[in-house]
Scaffold this motif. Sequence first.
Motif, PDB file in Angstrom:
ATOM      1  N   PHE A 159       0.993  -1.414   0.019  1.00 11.08           N
ATOM      2  CA  PHE A 159       0.158  -0.236  -0.247  1.00 11.08           C
ATOM      3  C   PHE A 159       0.601   1.334  -0.091  1.00 11.08           C
ATOM      4  O   PHE A 159       0.506   2.277  -0.956  1.00 11.08           O
TER       5      PHE A 159
ATOM      6  N   GLY B  10      -5.337   2.675   3.522  1.00  7.83           N
ATOM      7  CA  GLY B  10      -4.378   1.724   3.657  1.00  7.83           C
ATOM      8  C   GLY B  10      -5.748   0.344   4.083  1.00  7.83           C
ATOM      9  O   GLY B  10      -5.654  -0.903   3.463  1.00  7.83           O
TER      10      GLY B  10
ATOM     11  N   TRP C 138      -7.347   0.191   0.761  1.00  4.38           N
ATOM     12  CA  TRP C 138      -7.155  -1.070  -0.463  1.00  4.38           C
ATOM     13  C   TRP C 138      -7.270  -2.446  -0.267  1.00  4.38           C
ATOM     14  O   TRP C 138      -7.093  -2.970  -0.822  1.00  4.38           O
TER      15      TRP C 138
ATOM     16  N   THR D 237      -9.587   2.157  -4.546  1.00  5.73           N
ATOM     17  CA  THR D 237      -9.662   3.467  -3.008  1.00  5.73           C
ATOM     18  C   THR D 237      -9.728   4.893  -3.246  1.00  5.73           C
ATOM     19  O   THR D 237     -10.053   5.148  -2.349  1.00  5.73           O
TER      20      THR D 237
END
Length: 476
Positions: free
Chosen positions: A24, A51, A54, A107
Amino acid sequence: MNSSIGYRDNLSVLNTDSFDKRRFKEVLEMSPGLQKIRGEGVLPLFEPLLGDIWASLYKMKPKITEIDIDNVLIVNKSLMERIMKDEYFVDYRHFTRLDDLSSAIATVKFGERTNQWLAEQDEKFQNQLKELHTIHREFQKQKRQEGTANETVLEEKLKEAMNKFNEKLQWLLQSNWETFSQAIAQAMEETKQVKEGLKSLFGGFSAGSGDAELKKIPLRDQISLAEKIASNRKMKEIAEWAGRFKQIAHNKQKPKQCDSIGKSGVTLGNDVEKLLPIELSLYMHPLTKKDFLRRFVEGQTMQYEQKGQEVLGKGPIILCLDQSGSMQRLDTQSKGFALALMSIARRQRRDFCLILFSSSMQILTFEKGHVKSSDMIQLAQTFLGGGTNFVLPLDSALNVINESRFKLADIVFVTDGEDKVPTSFIEAFNTKKKEKDFNVLSLVIGNSIDAVKQFADKVIQINDLDEEGSFTAFEI
């Protein structure tokens, strides 16, 4: 409103591991879009939320961690629980898992929609959010400047504020669940559109070639162009036209294609259909499955290299594209048309030369039809404007053909204007055409054909490039 972070090593509420966290960070560094949405985050702990978003999209089996979660993360936990239970999220996850590009785009879109949804909530919620930010900033300042005593007091105050804010958030997520679910659905649909646009730009015109071509491009460049498509209407329109024209080109070229494909060796990649049997066995075995998945994600699994029959001995495809002021209305359409011709050049392993002309000229050359993301952005941003000069592009086309060691070149000349070309130039051009054995197809948009028929082998009048007559160009 987003503040810095730094009081816990593990700020994830999911079952993330060191690979997930490292990956990430790499994606975040590659993506200006993610960096921008991180800076606009309306929650104090928005970066770790990104994060987790994702990871929930990328991982094969993401889940909320069973380890006790610190109170400062309960807001992130509430949001992730709601996101991961959503039917749209569950349905679309097959589109993003183990896909670096789709996960990165999604994301950004999730972050945008989450920010937007939070900003639309009631005044009491916004006041609590401001209070939470104030306490968080005080805590971060204290942590940097003073000792641990005041820091501990402020951390407890922050946790208390988080609990209070989370109660309000939980109530909103239940009472306004439809609007939040719609936000998730929009984020996923926008992600799919951006990915399809990128495949339309880089893919050939055969089924499935978009994914294969994308894998050859560095992830940083994929993300850069994807974010351009997402934020730039012109790029999106070019991608849509390219997709349409490439499908038409596929149908026009189909009788000429040779579908004979053989296995000519072993290479590295992550095309499931081409994987070697030994790789599939490594996937099936519990001891080697994790290593297989890592190599598969990185495009390092062994697969058969397949090649079809190559077309050899043909000269370049040259597109002379009018960019005088009157052609601006067809700018995105004409560039999609150019990309379709470029895909034919790539299929036939022929150089492709794009000559943009008006009263000035710009030449873009693509070896064997291959285009880079930077070339794509440059093409989208270029429009010459001005008047019309036919001699400039025709003379440049001759230079390109003279430099080619092959005959059988093809020139496609697209214009909506007229120009008086000197007779001496026409005679010299037509002499060179016989000598070099090349053909000129001219597409004239809503104007007289008198000027171009002096040097073209075939002239077709059209109103725009989305007409059957213009599709003749895809038969070269």
